[in-house]
Motif scaffolding. Structure first.
Motif, PDB file in Angstrom:
ATOM      1  N   ALA A   6       0.790  -1.186  -0.032  1.00  0.00           N
ATOM      2  CA  ALA A   6       0.038  -0.081  -0.009  1.00  0.00           C
ATOM      3  C   ALA A   6       0.880   1.086  -0.160  1.00  0.00           C
ATOM      4  CB  ALA A   6      -1.000   0.149   1.079  1.00  0.00           C
ATOM      5  N   GLY A  32      -8.521   8.480   3.850  1.00  0.00           N
ATOM      6  CA  GLY A  32      -8.524   8.042   2.558  1.00  0.00           C
ATOM      7  C   GLY A  32      -7.378   7.447   2.177  1.00  0.00           C
ATOM      8  N   ASP A  33      -6.216   7.344   2.967  1.00  0.00           N
ATOM      9  CA  ASP A  33      -5.127   6.585   2.799  1.00  0.00           C
ATOM     10  C   ASP A  33      -5.014   5.152   2.948  1.00  0.00           C
ATOM     11  OD1 ASP A  33      -3.711   8.898   2.011  1.00  0.00           O
ATOM     12  OD2 ASP A  33      -2.621   9.273   3.748  1.00  0.00           O
ATOM     13  N   GLU A  34      -4.434   4.226   2.240  1.00  0.00           N
ATOM     14  CA  GLU A  34      -4.116   2.841   2.467  1.00  0.00           C
ATOM     15  C   GLU A  34      -2.900   2.825   3.082  1.00  0.00           C
ATOM     16  OE1 GLU A  34      -5.179   0.637  -1.048  1.00  0.00           O
ATOM     17  OE2 GLU A  34      -6.995   1.645  -1.369  1.00  0.00           O
ATOM     18  N   SER A  36      -0.428  -0.639   4.610  1.00  0.00           N
ATOM     19  CA  SER A  36      -0.158  -1.977   4.995  1.00  0.00           C
ATOM     20  C   SER A  36       0.529  -1.943   6.180  1.00  0.00           C
ATOM     21  CB  SER A  36       0.464  -2.542   3.726  1.00  0.00           C
ATOM     22  OG  SER A  36       1.544  -2.056   3.489  1.00  0.00           O
ATOM     23  N   ASP A  85     -11.341   0.623   6.925  1.00  0.00           N
ATOM     24  CA  ASP A  85     -11.951  -0.613   6.132  1.00  0.00           C
ATOM     25  C   ASP A  85     -10.779  -1.505   6.206  1.00  0.00           C
ATOM     26  OD1 ASP A  85     -14.583   0.405   4.878  1.00  0.00           O
ATOM     27  OD2 ASP A  85     -13.197   2.263   4.800  1.00  0.00           O
ATOM     28  N   LEU A  87      -9.298  -4.072   3.992  1.00  0.00           N
ATOM     29  CA  LEU A  87      -9.109  -4.499   2.723  1.00  0.00           C
ATOM     30  C   LEU A  87      -8.539  -5.857   2.314  1.00  0.00           C
ATOM     31  CD1 LEU A  87      -7.415  -1.204   1.556  1.00  0.00           C
ATOM     32  CD2 LEU A  87     -10.066  -1.699   1.558  1.00  0.00           C
ATOM     33  N   GLN A 174     -15.981  -3.037   7.756  1.00  0.00           N
ATOM     34  CA  GLN A 174     -15.380  -1.618   8.308  1.00  0.00           C
ATOM     35  C   GLN A 174     -15.808  -1.721   9.834  1.00  0.00           C
ATOM     36  OE1 GLN A 174     -17.572   2.181   8.160  1.00  0.00           O
ATOM     37  NE2 GLN A 174     -15.986   2.475   6.318  1.00  0.00           N
ATOM     38  N   SER A 212      -4.129  -4.980   5.071  1.00  0.00           N
ATOM     39  CA  SER A 212      -3.992  -3.609   4.179  1.00  0.00           C
ATOM     40  C   SER A 212      -5.566  -3.008   4.828  1.00  0.00           C
ATOM     41  CB  SER A 212      -4.172  -4.182   2.767  1.00  0.00           C
ATOM     42  OG  SER A 212      -4.255  -2.727   2.344  1.00  0.00           O
ATOM     43  N   ARG A 214      -7.829   0.934   4.956  1.00  0.00           N
ATOM     44  CA  ARG A 214      -7.973   2.238   4.631  1.00  0.00           C
ATOM     45  C   ARG A 214      -8.576   3.023   5.546  1.00  0.00           C
ATOM     46  NH1 ARG A 214     -10.428   1.559  -0.058  1.00  0.00           N
ATOM     47  NH2 ARG A 214     -12.424   1.506   0.759  1.00  0.00           N
ATOM     48  N   GLY A 216     -10.362   6.329   7.435  1.00  0.00           N
ATOM     49  CA  GLY A 216     -11.316   7.587   7.123  1.00  0.00           C
ATOM     50  C   GLY A 216     -11.694   8.049   8.263  1.00  0.00           C
TER      51      GLY A 216
END
Length: 310
Positions: A6, A32-34, A36, A85, A87, A174, A212, A214, A216
């Motif tokens: 990520a 908004g960033d991903e 790992s 989230d 992933l 989430q 991984s 994300r 928010g």
């Protein structure tokens, strides 16, 4: 174990052992960033494939449920809601289940120690000969820094998250967390390859993992405690189960009774030592509150796949 990548990454060499609002962040991210993360084995590698059951009595409990992070989320302020989230989760090739002294719903009946290793590099594990169960990787610990100053054990669940051990924190879900300090200071840990609801013996199939996520942010979300959106079917048992009941005015006592009856039945049906049956149920049994409205007694059920009795 595949390497999840990520834009932002923390490896397994970045970790801490307590929740503490004063721990410096290891990574700064924006909503908004991903990210790992390499999650360490939940025992912090105190348990390996070479460990024997007798060595479990020497475990340092302060190192259990080791945490990866913390992440500082830009803009996060007390009263906001942090969303995480999930992933992807890729577990390691080996994991373990145990009965740790003093831990578990029936620790007085099954003091341990007991240890079993698992190969987790496929898509299923053979719980007992002839009975395979699909792996369902999950994250046991997801949380943010508490509002109070000081150090708090990583093993304890709170309204800030932490060691909640909800098996639905899987890829596609989430989790939402109330923010108590600026930056939130998010950390994760305690990956499981397979866990039943309730984790009755105190461990699941514990393993390292690459995860991984994300992040928010919901400004002023006003959440009081964690909540989870499963993102799809919540995996209600899709096969036949036998349900062993505990009935009484105390939910904890009812949960113990239901679980004890399930252990006895599995032990008898599979001709296993009772402690082995107990340890297995932490990975596949589903402990549910079935009824909590008819005073003075409540009903708890311990669900076990029927195929184990056939």
């Amino acid at each position: 174990m595949s390497l999840i990548t990520a834009p932002h990454h923390l490896g397994r060499d970045t970790f801490h052992h307590v929740w503490d609002r004063d721990i410096a962040p290891e990574l700064v991210v924006k909503p908004g960033d991903e990210v790992s993360l390499g999650l360490r084995d939940p025992s912090d590698y105190q348990i390996t494939a070479a460990t024997t059951a007798s060595e479990l009595i020497d475990l340092d409990p302060a190192r259990m449920d080791v945490l990866s992070g913390p992440l500082w989320v830009e803009g996060a302020m007390p009263g906001d809601v942090l969303t995480v989230d999930i992933l992807d989760i890729s577990v390691g090739a080996w994991g373990w289940s145990a009965i740790l002294p003093g831990m578990g719903l029936l620790s007085d009946q099954f003091p341990g120690p007991y240890l079993r290793g698992w190969r987790t590099d496929g898509d299923s594990v053979e719980i007992v000969p002839g009975h395979r169960f699909a792996l369902k990787p999950m994250i046991g610990v997801v949380g943010v820094a508490p509002a109070a100053a000081g150090q708090f054990a990583a093993t304890v669940p709170t309204n800030a998250g932490g060691n909640i051990d909800v098996k639905y924190v899987r890829a596609g879900s989430q989790i939402r967390l109330p923010v108590f300090v600026e930056g939130a200071l998010l950390s994760l840990g305690d990956a499981h390859a397979l866990q039943g609801d309730g984790e009755i013996n105190g461990t699941a199939i514990e393993c390292e993992a690459d995860v991984s996520i994300r992040v928010g942010l919901i400004a002023g979300g006003g959440l009081q405690a964690p909540m989870i959106d499963t993102g799809g079917p919540s995996d209600d048992p899709a096969e036949a189960h036998q349900v062993f009941l505990g009935v009484g005015p105390d939910l904890f006592a009812a949960a113990r009774a239901a679980s004890s009856r399930a252990v006895e039945a599995v032990s008898r049906a599979l001709e296993l030592d009772a402690d082995v049956a107990y340890a297995l149920l932490g990975t596949i049994a589903e402990l549910r509150i079935n009824e909590i409205v008819d005073r003075p007694n409540w009903v708890v059920g311990c669900m076990v796949p029927s195929r184990l009795f056939q």
